[in-house]
Design a protein around this motif. Sequence first.
Motif, mmCIF file in Angstrom:
data_model
loop_
_atom_site.group_PDB
_atom_site.id
_atom_site.type_symbol
_atom_site.label_atom_id
_atom_site.label_comp_id
_atom_site.label_asym_id
_atom_site.label_seq_id
_atom_site.Cartn_x
_atom_site.Cartn_y
_atom_site.Cartn_z
ATOM 1 N N LEU A 100 -11.895 -0.159 -0.252
ATOM 2 C CA LEU A 100 -11.452 1.066 -0.924
ATOM 3 C C LEU A 100 -10.864 2.041 0.084
ATOM 4 N N GLY A 101 -11.537 2.205 1.219
ATOM 5 C CA GLY A 101 -11.033 3.100 2.250
ATOM 6 C C GLY A 101 -9.669 2.676 2.767
ATOM 7 N N GLU A 102 -9.483 1.377 2.947
ATOM 8 C CA GLU A 102 -8.194 0.857 3.416
ATOM 9 C C GLU A 102 -7.103 1.093 2.374
ATOM 10 N N ARG A 103 -7.468 0.916 1.103
ATOM 11 C CA ARG A 103 -6.479 1.145 0.038
ATOM 12 C C ARG A 103 -6.088 2.618 -0.041
ATOM 13 N N ILE A 104 -7.080 3.495 0.086
ATOM 14 C CA ILE A 104 -6.802 4.936 0.043
ATOM 15 C C ILE A 104 -5.905 5.338 1.204
ATOM 16 N N GLN A 105 -6.205 4.799 2.383
ATOM 17 C CA GLN A 105 -5.407 5.125 3.567
ATOM 18 C C GLN A 105 -3.970 4.638 3.405
ATOM 19 N N LYS A 106 -3.794 3.439 2.842
ATOM 20 C CA LYS A 106 -2.462 2.889 2.622
ATOM 21 C C LYS A 106 -1.688 3.732 1.618
ATOM 22 N N GLU A 107 -2.350 4.110 0.532
ATOM 23 C CA GLU A 107 -1.689 4.922 -0.488
ATOM 24 C C GLU A 107 -1.320 6.297 0.049
ATOM 25 N N GLU A 108 -2.204 6.869 0.868
ATOM 26 C CA GLU A 108 -1.925 8.173 1.455
ATOM 27 C C GLU A 108 -0.754 8.093 2.425
ATOM 28 N N SER A 109 -0.691 7.020 3.205
ATOM 29 C CA SER A 109 0.410 6.831 4.144
ATOM 30 C C SER A 109 1.736 6.697 3.395
ATOM 31 N N GLU A 110 1.723 5.946 2.310
ATOM 32 C CA GLU A 110 2.925 5.763 1.505
ATOM 33 C C GLU A 110 3.347 7.073 0.852
ATOM 34 N N ARG A 111 2.364 7.852 0.403
ATOM 35 C CA ARG A 111 2.668 9.138 -0.222
ATOM 36 C C ARG A 111 3.299 10.102 0.782
ATOM 37 N N LEU A 112 2.729 10.140 1.987
ATOM 38 C CA LEU A 112 3.254 11.033 3.017
ATOM 39 C C LEU A 112 4.662 10.629 3.461
ATOM 40 N N GLU A 113 4.905 9.316 3.532
ATOM 41 C CA GLU A 113 6.241 8.851 3.904
ATOM 42 C C GLU A 113 7.263 9.250 2.846
ATOM 43 N N LYS A 114 6.896 9.080 1.587
ATOM 44 C CA LYS A 114 7.789 9.462 0.488
ATOM 45 C C LYS A 114 8.032 10.967 0.497
ATOM 46 N N GLU A 115 6.951 11.728 0.705
ATOM 47 C CA GLU A 115 7.045 13.181 0.759
ATOM 48 C C GLU A 115 7.942 13.623 1.912
ATOM 49 N N SER A 116 7.789 12.989 3.063
ATOM 50 C CA SER A 116 8.591 13.338 4.236
ATOM 51 C C SER A 116 10.065 13.049 3.998
ATOM 52 N N ASN A 117 10.359 11.893 3.423
ATOM 53 C CA ASN A 117 11.757 11.525 3.152
ATOM 54 C C ASN A 117 12.404 12.502 2.183
ATOM 55 N N GLU A 118 11.649 12.908 1.171
ATOM 56 C CA GLU A 118 12.182 13.870 0.199
ATOM 57 C C GLU A 118 12.409 15.233 0.855
#
Length: 272
Positions: A100-118
């Motif tokens: 669960l922790g690994e999944r949360i970290q992956k999702e957070e990383s993906e969210r931050l990357e998307k946020e940064s690109n936008e």
Amino acid sequence: MKSLMRISLIGGAIILALTGCDEKTKTESASNNNSNTVITTTAQKEAYAVGSSFSTYMKHSLDSQKIDVDTEYLLKGFNETYAGHSALATSEIDTILKALGERIQKEESERLEKESNESIASGDKFRAEFAAQEGVHKTESGLLYKVINPGSDNHPTIDSTVVVNYSGKLVDGREFDSSYSRNEPATFPLAFVIKGWGEGLQLIGEGGEIQLVVPPELAYGKQSIPSNGEEGVGIPAQSTLVFDVKLISIEKNESLSTQDEATDSATPVSDQ
């Protein structure tokens, strides 16, 4: 990344219970009390307070990390484990929580990357449009500015402490900070603010006004700044920031010597 699921949260929850919830939580609890639970003894109050604090702490942790869980099974897991009848072995729980922790970290990383690109895309567009406006100038560092009022001949230096009124907005117009909303000017040592401020405020004198459009590399870069409170606006990573600043005065021989003293003021203070 700290896992919210670690057993240390229980200790944290108990500490919260013993030290007490904040006034807002107390007020909300009192005004929304739909419980049928009858509490009569001190021991019952203490036990209920610990459970309530744990629930508040856990809900805040889940919400802040955007974790959606099945409440029924969350409560079953708590109650049955507390009673010594867990449906899962300790080793299995550890494996599940690690995944669960690994999944949360992956999702957070993906969210931050998307946020940064936008943020990069919207910031680039905004700066290009702002640069085309009459009266806008660009420094070698990439700072864009428009002097509204040049003020006096007395300009601050990077070693100055300034008193200002200002508002800070994202490029979509949402305001994330303002001294006007606090009805009180802010005081900043220019050596401790974001680079865009340190450079930009030196371009006007006392009494002057300036609009600064600060690219992310002169602001908070890859860092994401959380909002202050539920109604506040945070600063996404790689954001271009827009500040309207009035330089009220330059303090004489009263420069703050530490960053800690500077952080009593608001958003432009840098932690770099």
